[in-house]
Enzyme design. Sequence first.
Site, mmCIF file in Angstrom:
data_model
loop_
_atom_site.group_PDB
_atom_site.id
_atom_site.type_symbol
_atom_site.label_atom_id
_atom_site.label_comp_id
_atom_site.label_asym_id
_atom_site.label_seq_id
_atom_site.Cartn_x
_atom_site.Cartn_y
_atom_site.Cartn_z
ATOM 1 N N THR A 158 0.940 -1.171 -0.063
ATOM 2 C CA THR A 158 0.025 0.074 -0.082
ATOM 3 C C THR A 158 0.952 1.326 -0.074
ATOM 4 O OG1 THR A 158 -0.294 -0.179 2.377
ATOM 5 C CG2 THR A 158 -2.166 -0.949 0.851
ATOM 6 N N LYS A 184 4.146 -6.864 4.192
ATOM 7 C CA LYS A 184 3.938 -5.415 3.762
ATOM 8 C C LYS A 184 3.426 -5.023 5.035
ATOM 9 C CE LYS A 184 0.378 -3.787 3.402
ATOM 10 N NZ LYS A 184 -0.481 -2.549 4.147
ATOM 11 N N THR A 195 -1.508 -2.910 10.670
ATOM 12 C CA THR A 195 -1.756 -2.918 9.163
ATOM 13 C C THR A 195 -0.747 -3.542 8.525
ATOM 14 O OG1 THR A 195 -2.522 -1.847 7.325
ATOM 15 C CG2 THR A 195 -0.974 -0.509 8.290
ATOM 16 N N GLU A 281 6.074 4.771 7.394
ATOM 17 C CA GLU A 281 5.844 5.915 6.596
ATOM 18 C C GLU A 281 6.317 7.105 6.894
ATOM 19 O OE1 GLU A 281 1.168 4.566 5.459
ATOM 20 O OE2 GLU A 281 1.759 6.123 7.194
ATOM 21 N N ASN A 403 -0.445 10.856 5.693
ATOM 22 C CA ASN A 403 -1.545 10.455 6.179
ATOM 23 C C ASN A 403 -2.677 11.490 6.297
ATOM 24 O OD1 ASN A 403 -1.283 7.520 7.422
ATOM 25 N ND2 ASN A 403 0.513 8.290 7.792
ATOM 26 N N THR A 408 -6.884 11.018 -0.651
ATOM 27 C CA THR A 408 -6.904 11.899 -1.639
ATOM 28 C C THR A 408 -5.679 11.743 -2.575
ATOM 29 O OG1 THR A 408 -6.218 13.663 -0.345
ATOM 30 C CG2 THR A 408 -8.426 13.658 -0.716
#
Length: 408
Positions: A158, A184, A195, A281, A403, A408
Amino acid sequence: MITATEKSIQIIEEGHITSPKGFTAGGVHCGLRKTKLDFGWLHSEIPAAAAGVYTLNSFQAAPLKVTKNSLEKSKKLQTIVVNSANANACTGKQGYSDALEMQKLTAEQMGVETDHVAVSSTGLIGVPLPMDKIRSGIGMLGKEADTSPENFEKAILTTDTVTKHLAAQVEIDGKMITIGGAAKGSGMIHPNMATMLSFITTDAAVEQKSLQSALKSATDNTFNMITVDGDCSTNDMVLVMANGMQKNKPLNESHPEWDKFFEAFQFVCQGLAKLIAKDGEGATKLIEVNVTGAPSEIAARQVAKAIISSNLVKTAIYGADPNWGRIVCAVGYSEQPIDADKVGISLGDIAVVKDGLPLDFDEGEGKLYLQNENVKLIVNLNIGEYEATAWGCDLTYDYVKINASYRT
């Protein structure tokens, strides 16, 4: 905690989830993402003993429930399918029905029993699964052109920036046993699963109950000891398949070389967990927290988790600020037995606290150390003989940017 220096464990250079005998994998683009691969599959030539661990989030996604139910009945898996971009979570009865259809169609496509298929999804929560695209992806499974572990690794991502894979070998019963894995995970990562999806394969013969026990134990020391942002997600699972194609004597806790197998198995789990933590991230650094001298294993784990989960610690590491006070605070609120007058803290080899009091150290040297890509924090509680290690990453401006615009 084992390390890469274990003499009995041989790391396979560029090893993948298909390094063990009898496994194939691949990935295709079925339209869930704009252009990137988004549907992956993993297959064993024969039904394999299987085990799984799952997120503790109360909102468990439909594919996780379907997989868990099937695995509890059959104790075996032969095919795993994974889609990215859509989590099929919080989608009600329709989501569960879609996950069941995904499982059934995969079984038909691959010629395996329905209960020998695991389904997994990752991505946006609360959006119905576009089944026309899922059906298209299933129709492409097993085609030679799409068969490669690299395609599988890419299809399950992702917000990850890199693929995550590892394989190692260990000799059991005179046979070279291989253990491979792919994972992942980049955001919404927190101890007790996140996640995060991880898939592990081995060509060893392992009794199912012992395989489940090994996975639970290894997960507690590895996947449940990482964090990126403190969020625990809805879809997370670790699945392992052992197809026995090396034809060793079936492994269980009574086998004379069980410890050797478990060390290699945990080594692969640990390696994948660290790759996830490092790819957090927006992250620029991998942080390792080693807690020693604890009165119990639980205490060691909880203190390590408290430190690695602290946003103040994570931001200090990002800014290369040797502010050891933030580490002390995290130790103190860990809700574990602590004697504040005995705690010692080091930033790598730089001792900064002894017996709960600050040491005179060169802050410039500390700042320079914290600029490294790999940072180690060592905390000695000095009240016991247990230890634990946790892994995480720094918290950066880019994490907020990623995040803030995830949808979007």
